[in-house]
Structures are given as structure tokens and as C-alpha cells.
Scaffold this motif. Structure first.
Motif, PDB file in Angstrom:
ATOM      1  N   ASP A  99       4.947  -3.060   0.980  1.00  0.00           N
ATOM      2  CA  ASP A  99       5.357  -4.462   0.855  1.00  0.00           C
ATOM      3  C   ASP A  99       6.841  -4.584   0.534  1.00  0.00           C
ATOM      4  O   ASP A  99       7.496  -5.567   0.887  1.00  0.00           O
ATOM      5  N   LYS A 121       0.284   0.602  -0.960  1.00  0.00           N
ATOM      6  CA  LYS A 121       0.322  -0.781  -0.497  1.00  0.00           C
ATOM      7  C   LYS A 121       1.535  -1.509  -1.074  1.00  0.00           C
ATOM      8  O   LYS A 121       2.246  -2.230  -0.354  1.00  0.00           O
ATOM      9  N   LYS A 175       1.436  -9.261   3.611  1.00  0.00           N
ATOM     10  CA  LYS A 175       1.385  -8.104   2.738  1.00  0.00           C
ATOM     11  C   LYS A 175       0.239  -7.185   3.148  1.00  0.00           C
ATOM     12  O   LYS A 175      -0.674  -7.584   3.874  1.00  0.00           O
ATOM     13  N   ALA A 176       0.293  -5.953   2.677  1.00  0.00           N
ATOM     14  CA  ALA A 176      -0.790  -5.000   2.921  1.00  0.00           C
ATOM     15  C   ALA A 176      -2.060  -5.512   2.242  1.00  0.00           C
ATOM     16  O   ALA A 176      -2.031  -5.942   1.086  1.00  0.00           O
ATOM     17  N   CYS A 179      -2.026  -3.322   7.494  1.00  0.00           N
ATOM     18  CA  CYS A 179      -0.662  -3.729   7.173  1.00  0.00           C
ATOM     19  C   CYS A 179       0.248  -3.389   8.339  1.00  0.00           C
ATOM     20  O   CYS A 179      -0.131  -2.694   9.279  1.00  0.00           O
TER      21      CYS A 179
END
Length: 467
Positions: free
Chosen positions: A37, A33, A248-249, A261
Motif C-alpha cells: 500500500d 499488504k 489497497k491490498a 492487490c
């Protein structure tokens, strides 16, 4: 001959795990993640990956005169293709093991002359890249990423909209009170037309007193770009600017089993294949190659797409530096013919809201592990490489022996549509190739959905394949 007939069935991977193992899977996905980002464009993904590769002992292949088993090297093509290779103990003419993923994703690119003013707003004209549902990109925060090469030869990296203190950009949609005659009766593909995908970037006029400057809001936007990046309006022509979702994720669901995401397609496979080769702690028998490519979403064309001949270039450079193959002018040709490849790309997971477009018996599901897609294509398998039965059998045996959870899948019911990957371009060289990646929901949208279990499992599968 007696015995019970084996039935093929898929199994939900989460059921196999106890609570501690489930938490391990969830924890494994946190770096993924964070990486997504930071890496929302193909350039950013390649440069972030190269940074990690250097930290793990990979060196520039062109800096080495001789390559020996166990050596770790990289090739970087224009910051849009990255090759990581670990030289195996076998002669390279016996074949290599490729995992090939693309790092470009559907997005909005700026046109070469994008900036204009209308109704005292500054706007940017865009051109969508790859297969998108255009209406999904309106009324959502967008971030600007890219590079601009100035006339004086300097290059500036641009990222606006990712920091919490940054402004964002957006395409203004039409309110439902006024859309009856203009928009409401349009088909889905034209709810927002490509020619209407213009992005708001300014609304305050500059305070300059110059009768020759008519568009004061546009000029104010240019002033801001000039102050920070030293660019002028003419510099747009030598820039590569992409608009991507600013979000963002995030975890999805009360149980945090899913990740939503932008860019799962295909960075979910790129990141796991990257991690798989970085985490190798031994010299493989066959040379292991992680190949991150560009331009898949527009047909793998151009000098950084897989239809270019870059794969021939870096394989020739490898062969020329390995003592056992440097004098064999047919080494690369033999290598390709004896090689295996996972075209590591995503598949359409069974959508609970639109099950009718899938063949449920042949559809992939989130949480059921690695998806082996024997063929893609559309209507009559058009544009498919179609993996041979022997290679599928080999992978079945490999993954079952290592307790890898895997499934089969295809891109929708027959005649519903379809799609393609880079598999056909690898198979062009005689490389035995199959698509192997993750199932997604909402593919090609600004927020795609993937299972954390699948992310962990395809990482395990790629490690086994390389090993």
C-alpha cells in the motif's frame, strides 16, 4: 533392484498446517499488504526497502574501504535499483547467491505534454507501461504517483489519491446504451484503445479574468498543482508520473487465504527476498545478494534495467573492497561463473475459468508453494535461459531437505503465448539461473491474486537459499 517407484505430485500447502500454523501464515502476510500500500511504484519500493535495510544495519557500500565476512552493505542506483549484500566467509570468486526480483509493474505513465481541455473537462494523456489489458483500467479509481523536477532544480514527490481525503482520477468508459457502433464490436485489445486512455483530472473552470486564457478548466487544474507542488505546465516534461490503482491490498475469500492487490508481479518476490536477507542472523558461507531491479516489464532495457551493466559495477566495487579478492582482476568473472541465482518472478497460476490455456499437468497452482519455472519464453522457448538439470536437482535437494513446499510450472500451454523474465540476462554472465516465485491469478491486471501460503513459503525458500 527393488523398491516403490516415486511419483511426482503437487500438494496443497494449507493441508499440511494446523489451525495455529495457518493463522501464523495469515499474520505473516499483514506487513506485506501494508508495504504494498505504501510502495506502488519502483521508486517507492526501493526507498521503503532502503529504509528497512538501514534499520537492519546495512550501510552504504561506498562508505566502506574494506569489507569483511558478515558486513552488510547496500547500493542504490537512481532510486530504481537496490542491492543488499551480506559478505560471506568464502572468497567471492567462489561465487555468490543472488535472488533477483523486479519492482516495476504494469501501469499508466503520463505523456510528456499530457494536460489538455476538451468539452470543459481537464484530462491527462497517458502511455501504458508493460503488458496490460487496456479495458481493465477504465472506470476505476486511479492514484497519481511520481516525482517532478522543477526548473529551479528542486524535486517534489507527488502522491494523490491514496489518502481517504484525496481525490482520485479515472478513465471514463462508454455506457452500454451507446456503445453498439463505436465500441461493442471491437476485439478485446481495442475495447479501449491506447489513444483513448485519457484521465479525468478536473471539471471546474477557474475564476480568473484573462482573455488570453481560453481553457479555464485546464488552467484551474494547473493552479492546483502549482499551489501544492510549485510546478507549471512546462514541468511535466521533467516529471515521472505514474497512474496506479487507488485500491489497497485486500483479503479475498471467506477464509482470507488469498490477497488481491496491484503489483504482486513482481513485488511479491521482491518483498519476500528483501525480508529473507534482512532476517539473516548469521554470516553466510557465500556472499548473499538481494537485487531489486527496474524495467523488467518493458524488456529490462535502459540504465536501470538488468540489461544495463550495473551488476558488473557493484560486483567490481564489492570485490575491490574484500581483501581476498581486491588484487584479483578476474575475481568478478570467476564469481559470476560460480554463482547461483533465483530469478524470482511470478508464474501463471491455473485459472479455474480458463483452464484450456494451461497444460494442467505442468501448470502451477495457488497454495502449492514456490514455483520453479525451468524455462519461460514463447513458441520454441524463445527468450528463455532454460535452467540445467544439475541446478534443478540441487534446488530440489535443498528445498526438500528444509521442508519447503515447491512445485513446477510454466507460462501456459504450448503455442498459447508465453513470456519472459530477467533470467536470461543473469544467465548471460554464466550464472546458473532459474525462475522461482509465486503463482498468480489475473496477472498484469489492476488487482492480481496470490496465496498467503505461497508468500510465506517463498520467503522460507529464499532464506534457505541465502543460508
Amino acid at each position: 533392484m527393488t523398491g516403490k517407484t516415486m511419483l511426482y505430485k503437487k500438494e496443497n500447502g494449507w493441508k499440511q498446517l494446523n489451525q495455529e500454523q495457518r493463522q501464523d501464515v495469515i499474520n505473516f502476510c499483514e506487513p506485506y499488504k501494508a508495504f504494498l500500500d505504501k510502495a506502488k511504484t519502483e521508486r517507492e519500493f526501493v526507498l521503503e526497502s532502503l529504509k528497512l535495510a538501514k534499520e537492519h544495519g546495512f550501510v552504504d557500500a561506498m562508505s566502506k574501504d574494506v569489507l569483511n565476512p558478515g558486513d552488510k552493505v547496500w547500493f542504490n542506483l537512481r532510486d530504481k535499483n537496490l542491492v543488499l549484500a551480506i559478505i560471506g566467509s568464502e572468497n567471492i570468486s567462489e561465487g555468490a547467491d543472488f535472488v533477483v526480483s523486479h519492482v516495476d509493474s504494469p501501469r499508466l505513465d503520463l505523456k510528456q505534454n499530457p494536460l489538455y481541455e476538451d468539452s470543459e473537462y481537464a484530462l491527462l494523456k497517458t502511455h501504458y507501461y508493460g503488458g496490460v489489458k487496456k479495458y481493465q483500467w477504465a472506470s476505476r479509481p486511479l492514484a497519481l504517483h511520481g516525482v517532478v523536477c522543477l526548473k529551479n532544480g528542486t524535486k517534489a514527490n507527488v502522491t494523490i489519491g491514496e489518502d481517504d481525503s484525496d481525490p482520485v482520477f479515472m478513465i471514463p468508459d462508454l455506457l452500454p446504451h451507446l456503445d453498439a457502433k463505436v465500441q461493442r464490436e471491437r476485439k478485446a485489445g481495442e475495447v479501449l484503445k491506447g489513444s483513448e486512455m485519457h484521465v479525468l483530472v478536473g471539471s471546474i473552470p477557474c475564476d480568473i479574468k484573462d482573455d488570453e486564457i481560453k481553457d479555464l478548466v485546464k488552467y484551474h487544474a494547473l493552479q492546483k498543482l502549482n499551489e501544492k507542488y510549485d510546478m507549471t505546465e512546462q514541468d511535466f516534461v521533467s516529471a515521472e508520473f505514474e497512474l496506479v490503482p487507488a485500491a489497497k491490498a485486500r483479503d479475498i475469500g471467506l477464509d482470507r487465504g488469498l490477497i488481491g492487490c496491484y503489483g504482486h508481479d513482481d513485488r511479491i518476490c521482491a518483498w519476500t527476498s528483501l525480508r529473507a536477507i534482512l532476517d539473516m542472523d548469521h554470516t553466510p558461507e557465500r556472499t548473499a545478494i538481494c537485487f531489486l531491479v527496474d524495467k523488467e516489464e518493458v524488456g529490462s532495457t535502459g540504465s536501470t534495467g538488468l540489461q544495463s551493466r550495473f551488476i558488473e559495477h557493484f560486483m567490481q566495487e564489492l570485490a575491490a573492497r574484500i581483501p581476498s579478492s581486491k588484487d584479483d582482476r578476474h575475481a568478478v568473472r570467476r564469481c559470476f561463473w560460480n554463482s547461483r541465482a533465483l530469478s524470482s518472478d511470478v508464474n501463471a497460476g491455473l485459472n479455474p475459468l480458463f483452464k484450456q490455456v494451461h497444460d494442467a499437468q505442468n501448470a502451477s497452482k495457488l497454495g502449492y508453494g514456490l514455483v520453479l519455472t525451468k524455462y519461460t519464453g514463447a513458441r520454441g522457448k524463445g527468450g528463455s535461459s532454460d535452467a540445467d538439470a544439475e541446478f534443478v536437482s540441487e534446488l530440489r535437494t535443498l528445498f526438500d531437505a528444509n521442508d519447503i513446499t515447491w512445485q513446477t510450472g510454466m507460462l501456459g500451454e504450448v503455442d498459447e503465448g508465453g513470456g519472459g523474465t530477467v533470467a536470461m540476462f543473469l544467465a548471460h554472465y554464466g550464472i546458473r539461473t532459474i525462475d522461482a516465485g509465486a503463482a498468480l491469478l489475473s496477472m498484469h491486471s489492476p488487482m492480481e491474486v496470490a496465496s498467503k501460503f505461497d508468500i510465506h513459503e517463498i520467503y522460507r525458500a529464499y532464506r534457505v537459499f541465502f543460508a
